[in-house]
Enzyme design. Sequence first.
Site, PDB file in Angstrom:
ATOM      1  N   HIS A  24      12.730 122.146  39.731  1.00  0.00           N
ATOM      2  CA  HIS A  24      12.683 120.687  39.661  1.00  0.00           C
ATOM      3  C   HIS A  24      12.620 120.189  38.221  1.00  0.00           C
ATOM      4  CE1 HIS A  24      11.860 119.282  43.982  1.00  0.00           C
ATOM      5  NE2 HIS A  24      12.298 120.533  44.034  1.00  0.00           N
ATOM      6  N   ASP A  25      12.112 121.005  37.334  1.00  0.00           N
ATOM      7  CA  ASP A  25      12.130 120.652  35.916  1.00  0.00           C
ATOM      8  C   ASP A  25      13.547 120.755  35.361  1.00  0.00           C
ATOM      9  OD1 ASP A  25      11.223 119.994  33.334  1.00  0.00           O
ATOM     10  OD2 ASP A  25      10.933 122.101  32.831  1.00  0.00           O
ATOM     11  N   SER A  60       9.470 118.121  31.479  1.00  0.00           N
ATOM     12  CA  SER A  60       9.236 116.707  31.757  1.00  0.00           C
ATOM     13  C   SER A  60       8.584 116.482  33.115  1.00  0.00           C
ATOM     14  CB  SER A  60      10.547 115.915  31.664  1.00  0.00           C
ATOM     15  OG  SER A  60      11.512 116.410  32.574  1.00  0.00           O
ATOM     16  N   ASN A  83       9.759 114.981  44.440  1.00  0.00           N
ATOM     17  CA  ASN A  83       8.691 115.741  43.783  1.00  0.00           C
ATOM     18  C   ASN A  83       7.313 115.544  44.408  1.00  0.00           C
ATOM     19  OD1 ASN A  83      10.463 116.845  41.900  1.00  0.00           O
ATOM     20  ND2 ASN A  83      10.144 115.193  40.431  1.00  0.00           N
ATOM     21  N   HIS A 122      14.557 130.076  48.614  1.00  0.00           N
ATOM     22  CA  HIS A 122      13.917 129.657  49.861  1.00  0.00           C
ATOM     23  C   HIS A 122      13.466 130.836  50.711  1.00  0.00           C
ATOM     24  CE1 HIS A 122      15.931 125.397  49.821  1.00  0.00           C
ATOM     25  NE2 HIS A 122      14.967 125.543  48.920  1.00  0.00           N
ATOM     26  N   THR A 123      13.607 132.040  50.197  1.00  0.00           N
ATOM     27  CA  THR A 123      13.102 133.210  50.911  1.00  0.00           C
ATOM     28  C   THR A 123      11.580 133.289  50.871  1.00  0.00           C
ATOM     29  OG1 THR A 123      13.406 135.596  51.216  1.00  0.00           O
ATOM     30  CG2 THR A 123      13.194 134.825  48.951  1.00  0.00           C
ATOM     31  N   ASP A 136      13.028 138.597  49.096  1.00  0.00           N
ATOM     32  CA  ASP A 136      14.044 139.551  49.502  1.00  0.00           C
ATOM     33  C   ASP A 136      15.287 138.799  49.970  1.00  0.00           C
ATOM     34  OD1 ASP A 136      13.372 138.545  52.024  1.00  0.00           O
ATOM     35  OD2 ASP A 136      12.172 140.300  52.580  1.00  0.00           O
TER      36      ASP A 136
END
Length: 352
Positions: free
Chosen positions: A75-76, A85, A103, A204-205, A258
């Site tokens: 996200h940075d 930031s 966020n 997203h694992t 993984d």
Amino acid sequence: MVSTTSSFLLLVVVVSSSLMFFVTEAQIPAPVKGLSWRFYESSCPQLESIIRKRLEKQIKDDVGQAAGLLRLHFHDCFVQGCDGSVLLDGSAGGPSEQTAIPNLTLRKRSFKIIDDLRKRVHNACGKVVSCSDITAIAARDSVVLTGGPNYNVPLGRKDGRTFATEQATLDNLVAPFANTTVVLSRLATKGLDATDAVALSGAHTIGISHCTSFTDRLFPNQDPTMDKTFANNLKRSCPTADSNNTVNMDIRSPNVFDNKYYVDLMNRQGLFTSDQDLFTDRRTRGIVESFAKNQSLFFDKFVIGMIKMGQLNVLTGGDGEIRTKCDRRNKNKKLDIATVVEELEETFSALF
């Protein structure tokens, strides 16, 4: 730390419960101007060991913090570049990036961990390491400490003095309801290709998601690309469209970095539209399949994507600053009693 050759070939170490093996990758992006593989070799040689040692304890105590720190780096970097930031709070003057809708679900503890690491590093080396560099290293260590690949991080970033607007945040982060066309186009503007997009989605694992990020796929009608049993199980955890519960992102191994995320997608068990559509869309299906079949390939491509993403619009040299506190810009060099007291407290806490 892993070692590099003169041509900076990456040595990736993959560890399982019974096996350690090595994968070499010759296509690692070179550091951009101002960054270096050995930036703190003289000024803070113990930097990475300080961070790794501290995060070993943090993640052992709460493995969920690994996903939080990794997401913080994403996200940075995607919004205004990797300048720290997103760490700035409202004290920097006006609504911060933290108040932007995408966020709001960043883990509060993640921000505290970064500032704790900043204190430890600054106490050991002086104020020579930026919060943005600490965030990048923490993201890498979060991957390693949950079973993912180890890799070198180009360092030398400076911290930005401004944060992005809410609209800029919305325009640059990929929403969970985005389809593959949006995912590819958003990342293409940052020099990231389809392989990078699919590999970075593999983050997203690990981690969890709030129900509201995907209940549009359950209510009022179920998304036909979602496995029915998977959908029914999600409805038990998220009985209404506005449920505030959370679920694991990866149903097979939620706390292990993984390639099972891609196995989920092939079984139509991806949580977000932005996940599942990577398998539905013919442009990215083959990449998903290759990662599901070959974890080493996924690790290689994830490392490349992370190094590329971690160098987006970085501030170096005379640009930016090294923040004394990660959540606020440095004050002018005038005597400020509050700042002096804070610095003395940090010094004494390191001694006793």
